[in-house]
Design an enzyme around this catalytic site. Sequence first.
Site, short mmCIF file in Angstrom:
data_model
loop_
_atom_site.label_atom_id
_atom_site.label_comp_id
_atom_site.label_asym_id
_atom_site.label_seq_id
_atom_site.Cartn_x
_atom_site.Cartn_y
_atom_site.Cartn_z
N LEU A 53 0.84 -1.20 0.00
CA LEU A 53 0.00 0.00 0.00
C LEU A 53 0.88 1.26 0.00
CD1 LEU A 53 -2.89 1.28 0.43
CD2 LEU A 53 -2.49 1.05 2.88
N ARG A 70 19.02 -9.72 41.30
CA ARG A 70 20.12 -8.72 41.36
C ARG A 70 20.30 -8.19 42.78
NH1 ARG A 70 24.68 -6.62 39.02
NH2 ARG A 70 24.73 -4.34 39.21
N GLU A 105 1.16 -0.03 9.86
CA GLU A 105 -0.30 -0.27 9.88
C GLU A 105 -1.03 0.89 10.55
OE1 GLU A 105 -1.77 -4.27 10.45
OE2 GLU A 105 0.22 -5.06 9.98
C1 LIG Z 1 8.90 -1.94 9.67
C2 LIG Z 1 7.85 -1.40 8.73
C3 LIG Z 1 7.11 -2.27 7.96
C4 LIG Z 1 6.15 -1.79 7.05
N1 LIG Z 1 5.47 -2.68 6.27
C5 LIG Z 1 4.59 -2.20 5.35
C6 LIG Z 1 3.91 -3.11 4.46
O1 LIG Z 1 4.10 -4.33 4.51
N2 LIG Z 1 3.06 -2.59 3.54
C7 LIG Z 1 2.82 -1.26 3.45
O2 LIG Z 1 2.03 -0.86 2.59
N3 LIG Z 1 3.45 -0.38 4.27
C8 LIG Z 1 4.32 -0.82 5.21
N4 LIG Z 1 4.98 0.06 6.05
C9 LIG Z 1 4.76 1.48 5.90
C10 LIG Z 1 3.98 2.08 7.06
O3 LIG Z 1 2.64 1.66 7.03
C11 LIG Z 1 4.15 3.60 7.02
O4 LIG Z 1 5.52 3.86 7.35
C12 LIG Z 1 3.23 4.30 7.99
O5 LIG Z 1 1.90 4.24 7.54
C13 LIG Z 1 3.61 5.78 8.18
O6 LIG Z 1 3.78 6.39 6.95
P1 LIG Z 1 5.11 7.26 6.65
O7 LIG Z 1 6.30 6.45 6.97
O8 LIG Z 1 5.00 7.80 5.27
O9 LIG Z 1 5.07 8.46 7.68
P2 LIG Z 1 4.21 9.80 7.51
O10 LIG Z 1 2.90 9.49 6.90
O11 LIG Z 1 5.08 10.82 6.86
O12 LIG Z 1 3.99 10.18 9.02
C14 LIG Z 1 5.09 10.58 9.85
C15 LIG Z 1 4.58 10.79 11.24
O13 LIG Z 1 3.65 11.86 11.24
C16 LIG Z 1 2.70 11.67 12.27
N5 LIG Z 1 1.36 11.74 11.70
C17 LIG Z 1 0.89 11.17 10.56
N6 LIG Z 1 -0.42 11.44 10.39
C18 LIG Z 1 -0.79 12.22 11.45
C19 LIG Z 1 -2.00 12.84 11.85
N7 LIG Z 1 -3.13 12.69 11.12
N8 LIG Z 1 -2.00 13.57 12.98
C20 LIG Z 1 -0.88 13.72 13.73
N9 LIG Z 1 0.30 13.16 13.40
C21 LIG Z 1 0.35 12.40 12.28
C22 LIG Z 1 2.98 10.28 12.88
O14 LIG Z 1 3.74 10.43 14.06
C23 LIG Z 1 3.80 9.60 11.81
O15 LIG Z 1 4.64 8.61 12.34
C24 LIG Z 1 5.94 -0.40 6.95
C25 LIG Z 1 6.68 0.47 7.75
C26 LIG Z 1 7.62 -0.01 8.62
C27 LIG Z 1 8.43 0.96 9.47
#
Ligand SMILES: Cc1cc2nc3c(=O)[nH]c(=O)nc-3n(C[C@H](O)[C@H](O)[C@H](O)COP(=O)(O)OP(=O)(O)OC[C@H]3O[C@@H](n4cnc5c(N)ncnc54)[C@H](O)[C@@H]3O)c2cc1C
Length: 385
Positions: A128, A268, A364
């Site tokens: 996704l 400990r 997720e």
């Molecule tokens: C180990 C790992 C495995 C993953 N596996 C998959 C997978 O299998 N398939 C897949 O499709 N994706 C996967 N992902 C992606 C993951 O779902 C995204 O990283 C996640 O949805 C966050 O998106 P982003 O990294 O673009 O952060 P951004 O969308 O840029 O967000 C950054 C930060 O902004 C803050 N934020 C975001 N929205 C809001 C809001 N509305 N209000 C306030 N704060 C907010 C949060 O703190 C967030 O962490 C994976 C990620 C990781 C780290």
Amino acid sequence: MRLDSTLAWPFFTDEHRVRAERFEGWLERLLPERFDSEAAQAPSPEEQVRAWARELGSEGWLDPCKRLDVRAMALAREQLAYRGGLADFAFAMQGLGSGAISLFGSAEQRERYLPEFFSGASIAAFALSEEHAGSDVSALATRALHRDDGYVIDGEKCWISNAGIADTYVLFARTSESPSKGLSAFIVDAAAEGLAVGRSIRTMSPHPLGTLRFNGVRVPHSARIGEEGDGFRIAMATLDIFRATVGAAALGFARRAFDEARSHVLQREIYGAKLADLQLVSGMLAEMATEIDAAALLVYRAAFAKDAGAARITKEAAMAKWYATEAAGRVCDRAVQLFGGRGVTHGEIVERLYRDVRALRIYEGASEVQQVVIARTLLKEPLLG
Ligand SMILES: Cc1cc2nc3c(=O)[nH]c(=O)nc-3n(C[C@H](O)[C@H](O)[C@H](O)COP(=O)(O)OP(=O)(O)OC[C@H]3O[C@@H](n4cnc5c(N)ncnc54)[C@H](O)[C@@H]3O)c2cc1C
């Protein structure tokens, strides 16, 4: 892992109890080294994930993913995460990667793909996210162009678990500009012409992860899951189920951190007594144990509600994931603290747990996204009176 008190709770059926106890027995018989994914002689994370998927599948332990029995999936993830992050990851991805097909796939799609996922012969993935579309799914730019003979897919996915080892990807791509019905879901074979695995992404704990490039990938109309425009709904309904189980994995990590901390403070020696004798230390243990129980209640409630027939558990799953992953972060942090210098030393279980649990607050749906989902759902509920 001690299951007695958990299984006594009224959320579970006798079938869940028997299965969890049998699974625990099976896990106990495996060599403990199997769970040490970072040992010097351990195979690569990719090889470990393939091996776990095959083994879990061939022994029938992936069956809860087949039935989408959320309580059984939650218990299994808790038990696996208690022992090792990669074992849990392999289980979780066979479930998440197959979830959209189980829930919305045609009879032909289910027959063709699901048996191989659940036997562990074939590796699943859920694609996704993109570099500029993580939390903001509406920014998704990968396109699937509708043609008479099928779809042509172009774009790039990022942060995809199992990228490079999956045999099949469930892919979400844009089929129109409609804000609510612009996305569609597809099944794409890893061998499809034009699909390339890009860079591999290394994270703070082992996790096969990478980017995918779709360059004119052609799939037939029959590869679409559900109707055109259903993609967002399919992704969110799948995540509803699996978010609750992310909370369960967090619970497994937290329970292990608590057990490690408990046994450490009882042994400990400090100031001529035991670390456990210090009142501030007891306070930390009390906080850890209470947060673990609170997380468990939210996770099991969400799982129970889905198994009992709720069409959607959006709010319950978001509460479970948000609270359990944040609480597990705090629990693992306190465990590191109680271990002192040993807590930050490579090779210590609590040091590994501290790293293992961190990504759960991001993938997720980040914690803040869960909060938004919870509030949005609550605000839609009718006013009293
Ligand atoms: C180990 C790992 C495995 C993953 N596996 C998959 C997978 O299998 N398939 C897949 O499709 N994706 C996967 N992902 C992606 C993951 O779902 C995204 O990283 C996640 O949805 C966050 O998106 P982003 O990294 O673009 O952060 P951004 O969308 O840029 O967000 C950054 C930060 O902004 C803050 N934020 C975001 N929205 C809001 C809001 N509305 N209000 C306030 N704060 C907010 C949060 O703190 C967030 O962490 C994976 C990620 C990781 C780290």
